[in-house]
Design an enzyme around this catalytic site. Sequence first.
Site, mmCIF file in Angstrom:
data_model
loop_
_atom_site.group_PDB
_atom_site.id
_atom_site.type_symbol
_atom_site.label_atom_id
_atom_site.label_comp_id
_atom_site.label_asym_id
_atom_site.label_seq_id
_atom_site.Cartn_x
_atom_site.Cartn_y
_atom_site.Cartn_z
ATOM 1 N N GLU A 13 -56.460 126.881 -52.318
ATOM 2 C CA GLU A 13 -56.474 126.746 -50.861
ATOM 3 C C GLU A 13 -56.651 128.103 -50.157
ATOM 4 O O GLU A 13 -56.317 128.238 -48.973
ATOM 5 C CB GLU A 13 -55.188 126.043 -50.399
ATOM 6 C CG GLU A 13 -55.140 124.596 -50.881
ATOM 7 C CD GLU A 13 -53.800 123.925 -50.640
ATOM 8 O OE1 GLU A 13 -53.696 123.143 -49.688
ATOM 9 O OE2 GLU A 13 -52.857 124.173 -51.403
ATOM 10 N N SER A 158 -53.755 119.779 -50.922
ATOM 11 C CA SER A 158 -55.119 119.471 -50.472
ATOM 12 C C SER A 158 -55.795 118.387 -51.305
ATOM 13 O O SER A 158 -57.013 118.323 -51.382
ATOM 14 C CB SER A 158 -56.002 120.726 -50.481
ATOM 15 O OG SER A 158 -55.655 121.559 -49.408
ATOM 16 N N TYR A 227 -61.472 118.102 -45.520
ATOM 17 C CA TYR A 227 -62.220 119.298 -45.124
ATOM 18 C C TYR A 227 -63.678 119.090 -44.723
ATOM 19 O O TYR A 227 -64.365 120.045 -44.447
ATOM 20 C CB TYR A 227 -62.097 120.372 -46.227
ATOM 21 C CG TYR A 227 -60.643 120.717 -46.438
ATOM 22 C CD1 TYR A 227 -59.896 121.294 -45.413
ATOM 23 C CD2 TYR A 227 -59.988 120.401 -47.623
ATOM 24 C CE1 TYR A 227 -58.550 121.563 -45.566
ATOM 25 C CE2 TYR A 227 -58.629 120.680 -47.789
ATOM 26 C CZ TYR A 227 -57.926 121.254 -46.755
ATOM 27 O OH TYR A 227 -56.600 121.516 -46.898
ATOM 28 N N ARG A 266 -44.338 119.917 -42.161
ATOM 29 C CA ARG A 266 -44.972 118.658 -41.768
ATOM 30 C C ARG A 266 -44.529 117.625 -42.793
ATOM 31 O O ARG A 266 -44.685 117.854 -43.995
ATOM 32 C CB ARG A 266 -46.497 118.794 -41.773
ATOM 33 C CG ARG A 266 -47.210 117.718 -40.930
ATOM 34 C CD ARG A 266 -48.703 117.700 -41.175
ATOM 35 N NE ARG A 266 -48.955 117.250 -42.519
ATOM 36 C CZ ARG A 266 -49.813 117.840 -43.371
ATOM 37 N NH1 ARG A 266 -50.514 118.886 -43.016
ATOM 38 N NH2 ARG A 266 -49.955 117.369 -44.588
ATOM 39 N N ASP A 268 -44.881 113.877 -44.290
ATOM 40 C CA ASP A 268 -45.907 112.833 -44.344
ATOM 41 C C ASP A 268 -45.323 111.519 -44.862
ATOM 42 O O ASP A 268 -44.539 111.517 -45.814
ATOM 43 C CB ASP A 268 -47.053 113.284 -45.244
ATOM 44 C CG ASP A 268 -47.715 114.566 -44.741
ATOM 45 O OD1 ASP A 268 -47.465 114.954 -43.579
ATOM 46 O OD2 ASP A 268 -48.482 115.169 -45.510
ATOM 47 N N GLU A 280 -44.403 113.222 -48.685
ATOM 48 C CA GLU A 280 -44.147 114.600 -49.075
ATOM 49 C C GLU A 280 -43.821 115.457 -47.868
ATOM 50 O O GLU A 280 -44.009 115.041 -46.715
ATOM 51 C CB GLU A 280 -45.378 115.191 -49.803
ATOM 52 C CG GLU A 280 -46.621 115.254 -48.933
ATOM 53 C CD GLU A 280 -47.680 116.192 -49.502
ATOM 54 O OE1 GLU A 280 -47.382 116.991 -50.412
ATOM 55 O OE2 GLU A 280 -48.819 116.141 -48.999
ATOM 56 N N ASN A 282 -44.592 119.350 -46.476
ATOM 57 C CA ASN A 282 -45.361 120.589 -46.649
ATOM 58 C C ASN A 282 -44.671 121.705 -45.879
ATOM 59 O O ASN A 282 -44.492 121.602 -44.664
ATOM 60 C CB ASN A 282 -46.774 120.405 -46.092
ATOM 61 C CG ASN A 282 -47.570 119.420 -46.924
ATOM 62 O OD1 ASN A 282 -48.123 119.771 -47.962
ATOM 63 N ND2 ASN A 282 -47.608 118.156 -46.502
ATOM 64 N N GLY A 286 -51.453 123.094 -42.931
ATOM 65 C CA GLY A 286 -52.631 123.689 -42.298
ATOM 66 C C GLY A 286 -52.261 124.120 -40.889
ATOM 67 O O GLY A 286 -51.541 123.411 -40.190
HETATM 68 N N1 LIG Z 1 -48.513 106.657 -53.769
HETATM 69 C C1 LIG Z 1 -49.571 106.670 -52.973
HETATM 70 N N2 LIG Z 1 -50.003 105.531 -52.366
HETATM 71 C C2 LIG Z 1 -51.095 105.526 -51.561
HETATM 72 N N3 LIG Z 1 -51.832 106.611 -51.308
HETATM 73 C C3 LIG Z 1 -51.465 107.768 -51.875
HETATM 74 C C4 LIG Z 1 -50.308 107.858 -52.733
HETATM 75 N N4 LIG Z 1 -50.186 109.131 -53.132
HETATM 76 C C5 LIG Z 1 -51.206 109.800 -52.582
HETATM 77 N N5 LIG Z 1 -51.972 109.009 -51.833
HETATM 78 C C6 LIG Z 1 -53.168 109.427 -51.102
HETATM 79 O O1 LIG Z 1 -53.528 110.723 -51.575
HETATM 80 C C7 LIG Z 1 -53.386 111.691 -50.530
HETATM 81 C C8 LIG Z 1 -52.907 113.024 -51.100
HETATM 82 O O2 LIG Z 1 -51.672 112.849 -51.764
HETATM 83 P P1 LIG Z 1 -50.462 113.826 -51.528
HETATM 84 O O3 LIG Z 1 -49.340 113.394 -52.409
HETATM 85 O O4 LIG Z 1 -50.181 113.902 -50.081
HETATM 86 O O5 LIG Z 1 -51.021 115.208 -52.103
HETATM 87 P P2 LIG Z 1 -51.397 116.603 -51.425
HETATM 88 O O6 LIG Z 1 -50.174 117.438 -51.610
HETATM 89 O O7 LIG Z 1 -52.541 117.103 -52.222
HETATM 90 O O8 LIG Z 1 -51.698 116.341 -49.972
HETATM 91 C C9 LIG Z 1 -52.428 111.042 -49.555
HETATM 92 O O9 LIG Z 1 -52.590 111.594 -48.261
HETATM 93 C C10 LIG Z 1 -52.874 109.581 -49.635
HETATM 94 O O10 LIG Z 1 -54.100 109.340 -48.945
HETATM 95 MG MG LIG Z 2 -50.528 115.330 -48.630
#
Ligand SMILES: Nc1ncnc2c1ncn2[C@@H]1O[C@H](COP(=O)(O)OP(=O)(O)O)[C@@H](O)[C@H]1O
Ligand SMILES: [Mg+2]
Length: 327
Positions: A13, A158, A227, A266, A268, A280, A282, A286
Amino acid sequence: MRVAVLAGGRSSEHEISLASAEAVRAGLERAGHEVLDVRIARDGAWSVDGEALSVTPGAGLLDADVAFPVLHGPYGEDGTVQGMLEVLDVPYVGAGVLASAVCMDKLVFKQVMAQAGVPQVEHAGVSDARWRTEREAVLGELAALGLPVFVKPVALGSSVGIVKASAAEALGPALDQAFAHDARAIVEAMATGLEVECAVMGDGEPVASRPGEIRVRTEWYDYEAKYTPGGMELVVPAGVPEAVAERVRALAVRTFRLAGVSGLARVDFFVDGDEVLVNELNTMPGFTETSVFGKLFEASGVPYEELLDRLVGFARERHARERAYRH
Ligand SMILES: Nc1ncnc2c1ncn2[C@@H]1O[C@H](COP(=O)(O)OP(=O)(O)O)[C@@H](O)[C@H]1O
Ligand SMILES: [Mg+2]
């Protein structure tokens, strides 16, 4: 204040950090602060105006009043740089060593949240070592999560390295891919519904923004959606009933506190009807003016410059408070 803005870093990143840092720098200057540019190259070397930077433990960083590590991902958002700033003894914006490390590790974060009863998706952790020796047993256990599942290296961001596996045959290759990035992976049952994000800031008494909703054209919020211009749309307020939005805000603040974060984050979520699950947190989201974090606070009545100003203040307050402890 003299603020040392740390930009770049060793993670994938790097470029995103440069864009965030550029906006932070301009915003700090508009807010009346003096900015020192500290660049961290992809190989990890620190420099200022092209000159290698040397530091002395305990002697601060370039006479800065505050450091602002605008770094995303491993070696920036995971407690490593925060540890270095502690050793230098300079106040810095954002989460400390432990909270940064906990929030960077998706599995440890989920364990901490689970202990407090925070609602989350069903998930399982897999180590590379176990995957190499007990493939069939691992696949058998993961079947309990159903399909599709999301397979992720535990400590990236990301959406890098994440695979959505919709069929049983896709699970093995998805794990192989995750282990190219990390020695541990997390496999999660798929959440349904909307993706909702909430920005939080504070030191002691955190405040939550209005929640916003992420809309994407792709199947999920992958790297491309994040992105590519127009790849995602942030809708504020999120399209959820007011009572659900309030639950999101309360859960965002609770998550922030449980993770031991300070400064900013942030948080989520996945929201389906009345169900609100934490995805999660963060610790350095960003941070351009058009990034979700800034937009959510802008929609909540806090302009970008004021946000930066307050973050610098929280950093100094925390440093003064922590200095008062005896060790
Ligand atoms: N358990 C889940 N169910 C549905 N969608 C998911 C799930 N885990 C991840 N995603 C999708 O993948 C994206 C990235 O996952 P995330 O865990 O937020 O990783 P990163 O830290 O890379 O943002 C999420 O914003 C969502 O769109
Ligand atoms: Mg995420």
